[in-house]
Design an enzyme around this catalytic site. Structure first.
Site, PDB file in Angstrom:
ATOM      1  CE  LYS A 108     -11.378  -3.012   3.511  1.00 17.63           C
ATOM      2  NZ  LYS A 108     -10.399  -2.442   2.640  1.00 17.63           N
ATOM      3  CB  CYS A 161      -0.973  -0.036   1.172  1.00 14.55           C
ATOM      4  SG  CYS A 161      -2.099  -1.446   1.065  1.00 14.55           S
ATOM      5  CE  LYS A 163      -7.547  -2.118   4.479  1.00 15.38           C
ATOM      6  NZ  LYS A 163      -7.296  -1.438   3.216  1.00 15.38           N
TER       7      LYS A 163
END
Ligand code: PBG
Length: 334
Positions: A257, A133, A199
């Site tokens: 999430k 990422c 997350k």
């Protein structure tokens, strides 16, 4: 809590018929709660089904307009975009270059769908050749501060191209602050940030990685998981610290999430911060519903609607789900 006791108190009294049940219903799902994620791949001749996500497609840069139109006809008007780049490099440059995939997708959709709410997922895993990422340090881990510089550029690229909301999903320290500063400096002080604040490093993202083409493994020295930036599924207190930091850095909305396995986190984040709180019913959660339905084990419509309602009950104000259009159709049919 108790206002009496059996036999004078009978809770079944209020469950006697549809009208009464509807009247005392505490939580409702509406079409305004739904956000549809969309995958847009470049150089694709026609939209292509994603094997691990039945009913979901990699859209072309033109077919995506039609898919949005179908959702809009049913009342879904919010969309989050994932570009599938064919020009991946170590930095994910394609996502912050003028004329790159992200820039093109937002410009086209903005023009074709002027009233749709367009959310940019701000991350690099779909655009880097190693699938992480952000750019890697020489130790093979994601370089936090190098990622922040690129994130600012990516956010401004998306906003310039027409994105209404920027949603950083990379779990970098300082990501909200960096994006806020970059947006403000470029004149986008009214563009809200929806932070993927809590997350988790979850196996439930499996099908997404097929869909977006962002598996790890291409670089020998790179880490083979995302556990140095995404959170440990065991940690609830840390999830609140993550959310608190993002609030302090200027996040306008918070996301948790995955969704269903993390209802306690959604509930705690909502209670603690009283901020607009979103939940992401991720690819693996959706794939489980579809797989069970395909085997005749569950009824897809009922399972979808119950899982979305339960996310709302836990505290979610809105839900990102691959079933958004299906849910809107079911709501319409009553
Ligand atoms: C990262 C991102 C991911 C998802 C949304 N944004 C993948 C990841 O963190 O590995 C997963 C969504 C899903 O599984 O449906 N840009």
């Amino acid at each position: 809590m108790l206002t009496g006791f059996y036999p004078s108190l009978r809770l079944r009294r209020l469950r006697q018929n549809d009208t009464l049940r509807a009247m005392v219903q505490e939580t409702r799902l509406t079409v305004h709660d739904l956000i549809l994620p969309l995958f847009v791949e470049e150089n694709l001749n026609q939209r292509t089904p994603i094997a691990s996500l039945p009913g979901v497609f990699r859209e072309t840069e033109t077919s995506v307009i039609k898919t949005i139109g179908k959702a809009q006809a049913l009342g879904v008007n919010a969309f989050i975009f994932f570009g599938v780049s064919h020009k991946k490099d170590s930095q994910g440059t394609d996502s912050f270059t003028s004329g790159g995939i992200l820039d093109r997708v937002f410009r086209r959709v903005r023009e074709a769908c002027p009233t749709a709410l367009l959310i940019a997922d701000a991350c690099f895993c779909e655009y880097t050749d190693h699938g992480h990422c952000g750019p890697l340090s020489k130790h093979g881990d994601v370089d936090n501060d190098g990622t922040l510089m690129n994130l600012g550029k990516q956010a401004v690229t998306a906003a310039r191209a027409g994105a209404d909301i920027i949603a950083p999903s990379g779990m970098m320290d300082g990501m909200v602050q960096a994006i806020r500063a970059a947006l403000d400096a470029a004149g986008f002080e009214n563009t809200p940030i929806l932070s993927y604040a809590s997350k988790f490093a979850s196996c439930f993202y499996g099908p997404f990685r097929d869909a977006a083409g962002c598996s790890l493994g291409a670089y020998e020295h790179a880490r083979k998981d995302r556990k140095t930036y995404q959170m440990n599924p065991a940690n609830a207190h840390e999830a609140l610290r993550e959310a608190a930091l993002d609030v302090a850095e200027g996040a306008d909305m918070l996301m948790v999430k995955p969704g269903l396995p993390y209802l306690d986190i959604i509930s705690a984040v909502k209670r603690e911060f009283k901020m607009p709180t979103f939940a992401y019913q991720v690819s693996g959660e959706f794939a489980m519903l579809k797989a069970a339905a395909a085997q005749g084990m569950l009824d897809y419509n009922s399972a979808l609607m119950e899982s979305l309602l339960c996310l709302k009950r836990a505290g979610a104000d809105a839900i990102l789900t691959y079933g958004a259009t299906d849910a809107a159709q079911i709501l319409r049919n009553g």
